[in-house]
Design a protein around this motif. Sequence first.
Motif, mmCIF file in Angstrom:
data_model
loop_
_atom_site.group_PDB
_atom_site.id
_atom_site.type_symbol
_atom_site.label_atom_id
_atom_site.label_comp_id
_atom_site.label_asym_id
_atom_site.label_seq_id
_atom_site.Cartn_x
_atom_site.Cartn_y
_atom_site.Cartn_z
ATOM 1 N N LYS A 104 -7.685 -20.286 -7.695
ATOM 2 C CA LYS A 104 -6.652 -19.283 -7.924
ATOM 3 C C LYS A 104 -6.805 -18.607 -9.286
ATOM 4 O O LYS A 104 -6.010 -17.732 -9.636
ATOM 5 N N GLY A 162 -8.087 -8.638 -4.801
ATOM 6 C CA GLY A 162 -6.899 -8.720 -3.971
ATOM 7 C C GLY A 162 -6.392 -7.343 -3.609
ATOM 8 O O GLY A 162 -6.872 -6.322 -4.079
ATOM 9 N N SER A 163 -5.374 -7.325 -2.796
ATOM 10 C CA SER A 163 -4.869 -6.070 -2.265
ATOM 11 C C SER A 163 -3.744 -5.484 -3.076
ATOM 12 O O SER A 163 -3.194 -4.458 -2.727
ATOM 13 N N GLY A 164 -3.383 -6.130 -4.175
ATOM 14 C CA GLY A 164 -2.308 -5.579 -4.985
ATOM 15 C C GLY A 164 -1.188 -6.569 -5.124
ATOM 16 O O GLY A 164 -1.190 -7.651 -4.573
ATOM 17 N N SER A 165 -0.202 -6.201 -5.903
ATOM 18 C CA SER A 165 0.863 -7.128 -6.250
ATOM 19 C C SER A 165 1.918 -7.257 -5.189
ATOM 20 O O SER A 165 2.651 -8.226 -5.156
ATOM 21 N N TRP A 174 1.728 -13.039 -11.915
ATOM 22 C CA TRP A 174 1.510 -14.346 -12.519
ATOM 23 C C TRP A 174 2.848 -15.026 -12.762
ATOM 24 O O TRP A 174 3.856 -14.369 -13.047
ATOM 25 N N ASP A 222 1.982 -12.519 -4.332
ATOM 26 C CA ASP A 222 2.388 -11.132 -4.576
ATOM 27 C C ASP A 222 1.588 -10.470 -5.690
ATOM 28 O O ASP A 222 1.832 -9.317 -6.029
ATOM 29 N N GLY A 223 0.618 -11.197 -6.258
ATOM 30 C CA GLY A 223 -0.212 -10.632 -7.306
ATOM 31 C C GLY A 223 0.343 -10.809 -8.699
ATOM 32 O O GLY A 223 -0.348 -10.502 -9.678
ATOM 33 N N GLU A 271 -6.995 -7.727 -16.408
ATOM 34 C CA GLU A 271 -7.175 -6.465 -15.686
ATOM 35 C C GLU A 271 -8.154 -5.542 -16.422
ATOM 36 O O GLU A 271 -8.845 -4.742 -15.801
ATOM 37 N N PRO A 303 2.134 -7.960 -15.632
ATOM 38 C CA PRO A 303 2.050 -8.491 -14.261
ATOM 39 C C PRO A 303 2.520 -9.931 -14.178
ATOM 40 O O PRO A 303 1.754 -10.850 -13.857
ATOM 41 N N ARG A 326 -1.466 -17.207 -10.523
ATOM 42 C CA ARG A 326 -1.185 -15.983 -9.792
ATOM 43 C C ARG A 326 -0.637 -16.298 -8.404
ATOM 44 O O ARG A 326 -1.186 -17.128 -7.675
#
Length: 565
Positions: free
Chosen positions: A392, A445-448, A297, A294-295, A421, A458, A291
């Motif tokens: 990670k 995390g805060s998002g992609s 993969w 930017d979120g 997810e 993703p 990952r």
Amino acid sequence: MYFRQFSIAAFVSVIASGIWYYRETPVQQGDLANRPTSAPKLQPSAESLKDPHWPGRGFPHLAITASPLDDECFYERDLATSGPITKSAEVQSNPQHSMLTPEEATQKLRRLEESYQVKRGRGVFRYDVVQLPSNNPIEDDHAEKLVQTSKFLSGPDDDATSDWMFWSVFDGHAGWTTSAKLRQVLIPFVARQLHAIYMGAKGSLPTHSPESLPSPAQIDAAIKQGFLKCDHEIVHESILKAQKANTKSAAANLLSPALSGSCALLSFYDSRTKDLRVACTGDSRAVLGRRGADGLWTAQPLSEDQTGGTPSEIARLQAEHPGEPNVVAHGRILGGLEPSRAFGDASYKWTRDIQEMVKKNWFGRNPVALLKTPPYVTAEPIVTTTKMMPEKGDFVVLATDGLWEMLTNEEVVGLVGRWLEHNPVNSSTAATSKSSTWAQSLLGGSGSGKSRTETSLPVARPQSESGKGGQRDTIRQQQWNIQAGDERFVVEDKNAATHLVRNALGGRDRDMVCGLLTLPSPYSRRYRDDLTVEVIFFGEEEEKLGGDVVPNIEASAPGLARPKL
């Protein structure tokens, strides 16, 4: 010595693959397949001590046992390289041919699924496995082993032990016997070679310096040597044994793994260095999912398909066999075999004289017409090394080529990312927060940082096809006329490997999934290959060092994995 073995299924039985690990103290456990509560040190027979190929010879430091290690030999039943190779076929007591319902299709998908949590505190959190036969019996196989090395071999940093973890998948062809043999012997062959070079680097006494460990090149060479010695036993030692036995029944048994063939994909993880080595012989494939900031993969191939269509393999074969323009014809070796590297496949390795002798005395076919300067096929693997980042939430997918005929690397990694997810750590682990680091690294995390639709995977998509290398197209998507697009995928399974297979067969298109699973063997082989998939999840958790390997019941078929009592 503490031994643990998990069978792959009632369908594929007798010589079970599984995970073996060893501890310094005996482990008390309940009646789990009538296993002993502690495993005594095994004593070798006189014949074993004379056999240079016996796994116990020269293994004084490979495993920690409940009793003190012998100074001369490591006695270990579970790394045995001899004995019968067997596999059970699917038998229908009342065979009927009718369309499977979605519920029946799901049952068939999940029949051979297994999942295990690795509570060792050494960077591996869990792994999921599934198999789906197309041949009967299935020609694929797999094996997993975990060996705790002694403090002597672990390294200069401290006095702790380390884990050597092995996962492997085998894609058989022209029969099931070679892949079954590899399930039994390949990891032991590699482990012996690794042990030898670690002991050689240490010298007669342990030292506390980096120089006391073998170099990366030496480790790679040891893995290659393990592969080649294993294949030599299958292909060439079998001839000597058959000549000595001098009966057709013995020859049929001894030569079967040589006459059929198998690709092999083996991964070796050293918990001390966090290095994952992937050794590939043939066209099975390993892909890393990691990952990014930017979120999303990213999919990183850890192996290259080795076939008669791979440019680097074509160049190698043409250089090794000058003056033979048909060494690769129509993307196949001598116009016949697609993998350019494989175990067994003796008809591409034996001389013409040996093949004539086998045909005359026992069983065999006429030599390939184009055969001039064998061997044309090698079992020597290409080895890659990747530094894993458990923090990670890295994961690795190992699969036979049946999966990669259906899905791209990016689709596979994106599908596991989407599965994560919907399937965080199991409820008991999440409730106690023992794996919070793993869960946060994978799911938090805060998002992609990039907008994506609810149905999109993703995963970062490649900008071009230039990095594809020797990896082939998803030919089944073309055969089935499947339109590209992430909207065709679903999340319905608790086992990540089963999730991949379901989506490879059609995902949201239940009619396609049911149709492909309804087709009986051998007709089904025209539309799908045998499938073996393993998904290995790396992560940091707060379990104490040296914990257990625990079956994950909710992601395992009934009876395949049982909880520790």
